[in-house]
Design a protein around this motif. Structure first.
Motif, PDB file in Angstrom:
ATOM      1  N   ASP A 166       0.819  -1.218   0.000  1.00 23.33           N
ATOM      2  CA  ASP A 166       0.000   0.000   0.000  1.00 23.33           C
ATOM      3  C   ASP A 166       0.849   1.262   0.000  1.00 23.33           C
ATOM      4  OD1 ASP A 166       1.053   0.045   2.517  1.00 23.33           O
ATOM      5  OD2 ASP A 166      -0.864  -0.015   3.576  1.00 23.33           O
TER       6      ASP A 166
ATOM      7  N   ARG B  64       3.193   2.153   2.085  1.00 24.24           N
ATOM      8  CA  ARG B  64       3.796   2.518   3.363  1.00 24.24           C
ATOM      9  C   ARG B  64       5.250   2.080   3.399  1.00 24.24           C
ATOM     10  NH1 ARG B  64       1.553  -0.389   7.971  1.00 24.24           N
ATOM     11  NH2 ARG B  64       0.464  -1.483   6.313  1.00 24.24           N
TER      12      ARG B  64
ATOM     13  N   THR C 132       2.168   4.597  -6.569  1.00 24.05           N
ATOM     14  CA  THR C 132       1.174   4.277  -5.538  1.00 24.05           C
ATOM     15  C   THR C 132       0.194   5.428  -5.358  1.00 24.05           C
ATOM     16  OG1 THR C 132       2.930   3.111  -4.421  1.00 24.05           O
ATOM     17  CG2 THR C 132       0.924   3.451  -3.167  1.00 24.05           C
TER      18      THR C 132
END
Ligand SMILES: Cc1ncc(COP(=O)(O)O)c(C=O)c1O
Lengths: 448, 81
Positions: free
Chosen positions: A328, A330, B74
């Motif tokens: 994700d 992170r 992302t």
């Protein structure tokens, strides 16, 4: 042209609505040395990870705690809770300050004796005392804190063969208004079990009832709970005096004071929210002094404080093995110490600091240990600056329970050093090696 | 890889994507890289400029650059082609 100082490029999403409690561009402090020793010098000399205990911090903390109680109550005695950290060097620092020993097993009992503690200054707690342990403790004049009726009967039986009169106390569990109630240990106050046990001890005529003990739980954020507990023990002492004309020598309030660590899920840091020793001392000593105990003849107040005395004095230095991105986006940082050696990361959001200057930017980071297991999370979410592989970090306040509950798993347990009050470092526990472990193994001959 | 046309970056490193409403903060090097990407420079060119300008070795930069580009993906601030 001189080149500019580099910082990793970083982009952070700003989450509207979720206020970042540190604000943007928060500069994370760094820890470059521990008690005057540079981090890099320590890791070069002793390796990484490395547990570091500060003798000065132990002594300072102990004296703060002692001061809080002795200024409020005439007779105070601390007993070092071995299970919290039973490294001999650590125990000896406490004993040198005047602490007795509080032990919960035959192993800990023997350790206290080996550390030079007089048997008369050992408190023997816990549900697991063998007949051999009890015999030894009786002969040495130690204080045996009875946990259950089976143990009480064992001790009464032992008086047939051992000439010394056992010195005993009972452990009392009770409702102090906090949750969870620790009712697994000792005799219950509210249902009359504790009073029943005291009657049996007195009526047996074979044991010397010296004290009353409770340990209401651990990391107790409510000092009032101690006041409630102290009043209940005082009541028992008064009732014993009334009925049997026998004065109890001490009231032992156990451990359980919170350290400055931050519990997982707490919004504010433990440093700002945990009660101080003064708060606990107020609550306990007010309850005792305001009870109907004879003020000319007050029992000694014993404290078995563990966590709150040693947590601050222990740090661990670790090394970054890798930085990674999770699916994700992170950031995750893997360090060379995992939850098997840092048991308290299940409990606390440990403070973790870089050891060298970084830019003002930080990223939401998850810090993992090196175990190949999903549970190996040292910090699930921390704003952390952009450190690189091989950089060091310092994890604060790991002095309690880690060095006794740690497990060996896939790598070896590291060295522990003590930095003395002059800033000199000493190894107080060697690291394990492959040999330490294989030495305990045996291979059946048909497999050799 | 290209940065979405519509993206705006401020002097202070604040970035806004009007197509999604997302906003971001960038540090100095991140801001520079994004500005170069936006101006149409290739990744190779950008890395060369960074090596020239900053105290950093090739290997680490390569590593960090890759990571940064992954973050841009992302966060959905790159266009497909
Ligand atoms: C009987 C007893 N005394 C003292 C302690 C030390 O407690 P703490 O570390 O919470 O102060 C414990 C810990 O479990 C205990 O069981």
């Amino acid at each position: 042209m001189e080149k500019l100082k580099y910082e990793r490029p970083v982009i952070n999403k700003i989450n509207a609505g979720v206020t970042d409690k540190f604000g943007m561009g928060h500069k994370i402090p760094i820890i470059q040395e521990l008690e005057g020793n540079k981090i890099s010098d320590l890791t070069n000399k002793y390796g990484s990870p490395l547990f570091v205990i500060s003798e000065k911090k132990i002594r300072d903390k102990y004296n703060t705690a002692k001061q809080a109680f002795t200024t409020r109550y005439p007779k105070v005695q601390f007993a070092w809770s071995y299970k919290t950290n039973y490294l001999n060097a650590v125990c000896k620092v406490f004993h040198s300050e005047g602490s007795w020993a509080e032990v919960v097993s035959g192993f800990e009992y023997d350790k206290a004796i080996e550390n030079g503690v007089d048997g008369k200054n050992i408190i023997f707690n816990g549900p697991d005392k063998s007949i051999a342990d009890l015999t030894k403790a009786i002969k040495n004049g130690s204080y045996i804190h009875i946990d259950h009726f089976d143990e009480l009967f064992d001790i009464i039986k032992l008086t047939e063969t051992v000439s010394e009169k056992p010195k005993v106390a009972i452990r009392v569990n009770m409702d102090t208004g906090i949750y969870p109630k620790w009712d697994r240990f000792g005799f219950n106050y509210e249902n009359g079990e504790a009073w029943n046990a005291l009657n049996r001890i007195m009526l047996s005529g074979k044991l010397e009832l010296v004290g009353l003990h409770t340990h209401i739980g651990t990391y107790i954020m409510a000092p009032e709970a101690y006041g409630v507990a102290a009043s209940k023990l005082a009541d028992l002492a008064i009732n014993v005096d009334k009925k049997f004309n026998h004065k109890i020598k001490y009231i032992d309030m156990g451990g359980g004071f919170a350290s400055d660590n931050t519990l997982k899920g707490a919004y504010l840091p433990g440093k700002d929210t945990c009660p101080s020793f003064d708060d606990y001392a107020d609550s306990i000593t007010n309850a005792l002094i305001n009870s109907n105990l004879d003020t000319q003849n007050l029992p000694t107040l014993i404290l078995e404080t563990g966590r709150a005395l040693i947590d601050d004095a222990g740090d661990v230095i670790a090394t970054v093995l890798a930085n990674k991105r999770l699916a994700d986006g992170r950031r995750s940082t893997i360090i060379d110490i995992g939850v098997n050696m840092l048991f308290t990361s299940f409990w606390y959001d440990h403070e973790i600091y870089p050891t060298k200057q970084t830019g003002s930017h930080s990223e939401d980071t998850t810090i993992f240990g090196p175990l190949c297991m999903n549970i190996d999370v040292v910090r699930s979410a921390i704003k952390f600056p952009l450190i690189q592989k091989n950089d060091n970090v310092v994890i604060k306040r790991v002095g309690a329970y880690n060095m006794t509950q740690w497990m060996q798993f896939i790598t070896m347990r590291p060295k522990i050093i003590l930095i003395d009050t002059k800033g000199e470092s000493h190894i107080i526990r060697e690291n394990e090696t492959g040999q330490t472990l294989t030495a305990m193994e045996k291979t059946p001959t048909h497999l050799t | 890889m290209k940065i979405k046309e519509s993206i705006a970056i401020s002097e202070s490193g604040f970035m806004f994507d009007p197509s999604t409403g997302d906003s971001f903060s960038l540090n100095q090097t991140g801001k520079e890289i994004l500005a170069f990407l936006k101006s149409g420079k290739s990744e190779e060119e950008i890395k060369e400029i960074m090596i020239e300008k900053y105290e950093i070795d090739n290997f680490t930069l390569e590593h960090n650059f890759y990571d940064f580009m992954e973050m841009l993906k992302t966060f959905n601030v790159l266009t497909a082609e």
